[in-house]
Design an enzyme around this catalytic site. Structure first.
Site, PDB file in Angstrom:
ATOM      1  N   SER A 121      23.544  -4.835  18.305  1.00  0.00           N
ATOM      2  CA  SER A 121      23.607  -3.902  17.311  1.00  0.00           C
ATOM      3  C   SER A 121      22.597  -3.643  16.689  1.00  0.00           C
ATOM      4  CB  SER A 121      25.015  -3.994  16.334  1.00  0.00           C
ATOM      5  OG  SER A 121      24.595  -5.238  15.606  1.00  0.00           O
ATOM      6  N   SER A 154      23.954  -9.456  18.846  1.00  0.00           N
ATOM      7  CA  SER A 154      23.336  -8.322  18.430  1.00  0.00           C
ATOM      8  C   SER A 154      21.879  -8.514  18.120  1.00  0.00           C
ATOM      9  CB  SER A 154      24.051  -7.953  17.245  1.00  0.00           C
ATOM     10  OG  SER A 154      25.372  -7.359  17.536  1.00  0.00           O
ATOM     11  N   LYS A 161      17.813  -4.469   8.590  1.00  0.00           N
ATOM     12  CA  LYS A 161      18.937  -3.948   9.179  1.00  0.00           C
ATOM     13  C   LYS A 161      19.785  -3.254   7.889  1.00  0.00           C
ATOM     14  CE  LYS A 161      22.463  -4.968  12.552  1.00  0.00           C
ATOM     15  NZ  LYS A 161      23.188  -5.943  13.289  1.00  0.00           N
TER      16      LYS A 161
END
Lengths: 96, 486
Positions: B153, B177, B78
């Site tokens: 997210s 998320s 990420k």
């Protein structure tokens, strides 16, 4: 809850953000709606409840040994500088 | 079968046994990304040279007979984990060209376990969002249906795993998320207990909530990934000083008989799609058929979790994001004077959702409102945490749906921030309490003309990851969920 444009301007200033007229109107609406939503918390009885800042008990936070671990990484750090001169950050004039 | 379809454990075993090389596998995945990224947009940075260099060094290690836990397997990271020398932006314009001079602890641990950096995955800007639409690099598309969001997210990390663009990836979970995108993409996503993974080198959103975790296509791989990335770190004072557990081992040594499953009545309410409920009920039945016991429990402050979260998280975000001033790194937009430069930089550098949250945070933290909002939310957070403590006196694990509906359409909720926030309704309470939670695929359902995956959330007491993963493994064996085809 309604948030007026003056409050939005004050918040923008606190946040170091610029807000134009159209955005101001949008934020009055959005922030008002969000604050309405979070205001539900007022109905919860929290008498005698201690505020909880973290799920980690402060009594278990360890201390590290006080010794230098970083070597000189100046060059690597300066690589991300938006403006640099002779190994220094160049910033706008701070003292008027 | 193509090499890019291999799972984490599978690939690591084949590399170790010299059936395939890390270089072959890495090339296969890089080609897969090249073919698919234009459509899915899961990756924002892919550095072929670095990936192949790391793969090469893994191959050398294999040759020397010295393999580590996940030697040679390429991973998606990420974009909020700092990777030394590789652009890290948290998908914000304000960090556009930021090249970290240091490595996050989570990624350091992964490289020390033999992992290969495949690329940086797309996400909501500063992890603020539930649909990946707030990314400066554009929305990610859900591989199950390209008109839909993969969630957020960590949308890029979830989509990359679902679409075979990596075997496993890192995510971060502040209010859901990891779990919500896992549910939307039919993948396994685990957010461990707060403190299990170090936050050092992870771009901060809300420091008392942010916690790194993992995505994979099956439970064993998620467990192996978590094992490879977690651990105590003296660079993070909130990291937990506990030994790393071998989560991926003996996953099947688990007796369902006598397991007490808590079903919080507050999670099975209006707004929950009846077909989601049907799928979750079937999962529960699978467990009770094997001798598990179901206990109806109450988490009475559930309703207040989302509002408490949307005070606590923005307040911490407003403080954390004050560092972005355009002076030492990232974007700078020159103004007439220092203040003007700050303001122009931040106005151009942050997207709308980030600005909203900074302003809400500064509102609730300002004098006159601080007690009514911020301190109040912290008190409610204590009550929410106590609900869980009480519940775990009666049950071993809590089952809930991960989300009220399957993946929604891109653009579907973006107009109304409160509707978007409500998407986190089943996941935020766990985050506020700092507890471990995971989402496992439970089934598929027809929804607005599409066939979409539905996730089951399992929540456990603090540091019960091992038990949680074994429960998830048992669920996986009974469910036989069919993942997306490559």
């Amino acid at each position: 809850m309604s948030i007026n444009s003056e409050t939005v301007n004050k918040l923008a200033k606190l946040s170091a953000l610029k807000v134009d007229t159209a955005t101001n109107a949008e934020l009055c609406h959005d922030l008002g709606k969000i604050l309405d939503f979070v205001s539900q918390l007022q109905e919860v009885n929290t008498d005698g409840v201690e505020p909880m800042a973290s799920t980690v008990g402060s009594n278990i936070t360890p201390e590290r040994e006080d010794k230098v671990t970083e070597t000189n990484t100046r060059e690597a750090l300066m690589q991300n500088s938006p403006k640099e001169e002779m190994g220094f950050f160049v910033v706008p004039r701070v003292v008027e | 079968m193509e090499l890019y379809e291999l799972g984490l454990k599978e690939a690591a075993t084949k590399i170790k046994n010299k059936e395939i090389s890390s270089t072959e596998l890495t090339k296969s995945l890089l080609d897969r990304i090249e073919a698919r990224n234009g459509e899915i947009n899961a990756y924002v940075t892919v550095d072929r040279d670095i990936a192949l260099e790391m793969a090469q060094s893994s191959d050398t290690r294999i040759k020397e007979g010295n393999p580590r836990l996940i030697e040679g397997v390429p991973l998606g990271i990420k974009d909020l984990f700092c990777t030394k020398g590789v652009r890290t932006t948290a998908c914000s314009h304000i960090l556009d060209n930021f090249i970290p001079p240091y490595e996050s602890t989570v990624t350091t641990n992964l490289w020390n376990a033999g992992g290969v950096l495949l690329g940086k995955t797309n996400m909501d800007e500063f992890a603020m969002g539930s649909s990946n639409e707030s990314s400066y690099f554009g929305a990610v598309k859900n591989p199950w249906d390209l008109s839909r969001t993969p969630g957020g997210s960590s949308g890029g990390s979830a989509a990359a795993v679902a679409d075979y663009q990596c075997a496993a990836s890192t995510g971060s979970d502040t209010g859901g998320s990891i779990r919500q995108p896992a549910s939307f993409t039919g993948t396994v996503g685990i957010k461990p207990t707060y403190g299990r993974c170090s936050r050092f080198g992870m771009v901060a959103f809300a420091s008392s909530l942010d916690q790194a975790g993992a995505f994979a296509r099956n439970v064993e791989d998620a467990a192996l990934m978590l094992r490879s990335m977690s651990g105590y770190d003296e660079k993070d004072s909130t990291s937990a000083d506990r030994p790393i557990e071998n989560y991926d081992e003996k996953l099947d040594q688990f007796d369902i008989k006598g397991l007490k499953i808590g079903l919080p009545k507050e999670y099975f309410v209006d707004g929950l799609d009846p077909k989601v409920k049907e799928i979750i009920d079937q999962s529960i039945k699978n467990f009770t058929d094997q001798g598990a016991e179901v206990v109806e429990i109450s988490l009475p402050h559930t309703k207040y979790a989302v509002p408490a979260y949307y005070i606590v998280a923005p307040a911490e975000a407003a403080a954390n994001l004050a560092r972005y001033d355009g002076m030492r790194y990232g974007l700078r937009v020159e103004g007439d004077n220092l203040m003007d430069t700050y303001m122009k930089t931040r106005t151009e550098g942050f997207g709308m959702e980030v600005k909203r949250r900074i302003m809400i945070g500064n509102y609730t933290l300002s004098s006159g409102y601080y007690d009514a909002y911020y301190t109040k939310a912290q008190r409610v957070r204590a009550l929410i945490t106590k609900d869980f403590v009480d519940a775990f006196e009666q049950v071993d694990v809590i089952f809930t749906p991960t989300t009220p509906t399957p993946a929604f359409k891109i653009g579907g909720k973006v107009e109304d921030p409160v509707q978007m926030y409500l998407n986190d309704i089943f996941t935020v309470a766990t985050s506020l309490a700092g507890l471990p939670g995971l989402s496992v695929p439970a089934g598929k359902m027809g929804f607005e003309g599409a066939n979409l995956p539905v996730g089951l959330q399992m929540i456990g007491p603090a540091f019960s990851e091992r038990q949680l993963l074994r429960t998830a493994y048992a669920h996986e064996q009974m469910t036989k969920f069919e993942p997306l085809k490559a």
